[in-house]
Scaffold this motif. Structure first.
Motif, short mmCIF file in Angstrom:
data_model
loop_
_atom_site.label_atom_id
_atom_site.label_comp_id
_atom_site.label_asym_id
_atom_site.label_seq_id
_atom_site.Cartn_x
_atom_site.Cartn_y
_atom_site.Cartn_z
N GLU A 60 44.40 24.39 56.58
CA GLU A 60 44.66 23.88 55.02
C GLU A 60 43.88 25.19 54.33
N ARG A 61 44.37 25.17 53.01
CA ARG A 61 43.91 26.13 51.96
C ARG A 61 42.81 25.14 51.04
N PRO A 62 41.55 25.06 51.48
CA PRO A 62 40.74 24.22 50.52
C PRO A 62 40.42 24.74 49.09
N GLY A 63 40.65 26.02 48.92
CA GLY A 63 40.38 26.50 47.56
C GLY A 63 40.29 27.92 47.56
N THR A 64 39.94 28.83 46.58
CA THR A 64 39.52 30.03 46.30
C THR A 64 38.39 30.67 45.92
N ASP A 65 37.96 31.67 46.38
CA ASP A 65 36.54 32.25 46.02
C ASP A 65 36.51 33.20 44.98
N PHE A 66 35.79 32.40 43.81
CA PHE A 66 35.98 33.18 42.45
C PHE A 66 34.90 33.89 42.14
N THR A 67 33.99 34.18 43.39
CA THR A 67 33.15 35.20 43.13
C THR A 67 33.63 36.68 42.55
N PRO A 68 33.04 37.11 41.42
CA PRO A 68 33.50 38.35 40.91
C PRO A 68 33.12 39.50 41.95
N GLY A 69 34.16 40.39 41.73
CA GLY A 69 33.87 41.71 42.52
C GLY A 69 33.34 42.55 41.85
N SER A 70 32.96 43.82 42.73
CA SER A 70 32.17 44.98 42.06
C SER A 70 33.08 45.85 40.87
N LEU A 71 32.29 46.05 39.95
CA LEU A 71 33.03 46.80 39.07
C LEU A 71 32.97 48.62 39.42
N GLN A 72 34.36 49.07 39.24
CA GLN A 72 34.50 50.31 39.46
C GLN A 72 34.84 50.90 38.20
N GLN A 73 34.08 52.29 37.98
CA GLN A 73 34.63 53.13 36.77
C GLN A 73 35.64 54.01 36.93
N THR A 74 36.52 53.91 35.95
CA THR A 74 37.77 54.92 36.02
C THR A 74 37.76 55.68 34.65
N GLY A 75 37.11 55.35 33.73
CA GLY A 75 37.20 56.09 32.46
C GLY A 75 38.31 56.06 31.59
N ARG A 76 39.30 55.25 31.98
CA ARG A 76 40.45 54.94 31.22
C ARG A 76 40.44 54.15 30.27
N ASP A 77 40.85 54.33 28.95
CA ASP A 77 40.64 53.30 27.83
C ASP A 77 41.17 52.17 27.94
N LEU A 78 42.37 51.86 28.76
CA LEU A 78 43.05 50.72 28.80
C LEU A 78 42.77 50.05 30.20
#
Length: 250
Positions: A60-78
């Motif tokens: 069974e799939r008891p749930g989802t891991d909502f732990t935030p991932g790491s932030l990666q810089q892109t420099g894109r305004d959007l």
């Protein structure tokens, strides 16, 4: 049917289902804002008009891991990443409000801000629509400001604000489309209320929270278990053949 053969077949089937869950996680290791799914197995006794002397596996799939991932810089305004707790509200193709942490945005020919997958990004009063602009800035609170075409260099006009929400995590679930929504028993009568404390970082994207090594190891373990279940099925078949030969010799 021989009971041991059914046990092996049941276990092999559940191993395959668990492998699918881990394989899906591994396939999305580079998907922006992806949240990995948990997978577990438990024994289920067979009930009926007899004693529950045998137990079978159930994945069974008891749930989802909502732990935030790491932030990666892109420099894109959007490109925006939700910092800390919170979600970006978008509108799917069916007109339903769903949540995501994927902040790779784009502007279509009509000026509507959308995810790269096509969903419209919601603002204060619906989908965010931008007039022609030369420069765009997204503030920490989700405020979108633009420098209009032909306007002064120092002129910034606020046009909308990204809808950021933060419902309780235990009330959320991930749908088959990959978007987050409330569980059926936790659904609201209307849309989610914006959270004034939610923050975003412009020029960054949140990576997937999948650990590739952990998922590969889990798949290897499940493969070994699948082989064991197949051997049980083969041994049950061999035992049946041996029994049939003994009966023929009587």
């Amino acid at each position: 049917m021989d009971k041991s053969l059914y046990i092996g077949m049941s276990g092999a089937k559940q191993n395959m289902l668990a492998q699918q869950a881990h394989a899906n996680n591994l396939a999305n290791v580079n998907t922006t804002g992806f949240k990995k799914d948990f997978a577990q197995a438990r024994s289920m006794p067979v009930f009926g008009e007899h004693h529950p002397t045998r137990a079978y596996a159930m994945t069974e799939r008891p749930g989802t891991d909502f732990t935030p991932g790491s932030l990666q810089q892109t420099g894109r305004d959007l490109d925006v990443a939700v910092e800390g707790d919170g979600w970006l509200a978008v509108q799917n193709q069916q007109g339903e409000e769903v949540l995501t942490r994927s902040g790779s945005l784009q502007v279509d020919v009509n000026g509507i801000v959308r995810l790269t997958s096509g969903e419209a990004v919601l603002g204060n009063g619906g989908p965010v629509a931008l007039p022609p602009y030369e420069r765009l800035l997204v503030g920490a609170d989700g405020t979108i400001s633009i420098k209009p075409v032909g306007g002064p260099a120092d002129q910034l006009v606020e046009v909308d604000r990204l809808k950021l929400v933060n419902p309780p995590q235990d009330a959320l679930m991930k749908g088959d489309d990959g978007f987050i929504r409330r569980k059926p028993g936790e659904a609201l009568d209307g849309p989610e209320a914006p959270d004034a404390d939610a923050r975003v970082v412009s020029g960054y994207l949140e990576s997937s929270n999948v650990n590739a090594v952990e998922e590969m190891i889990a798949n290897l373990e499940l493969s070994r278990q699948f082989e064991m279940q197949v051997k049980v099925m083969q041994r049950a078949d061999q035992n049946a053949e041996s029994t049939a030969r003994l009966l023929q010799n009587l």
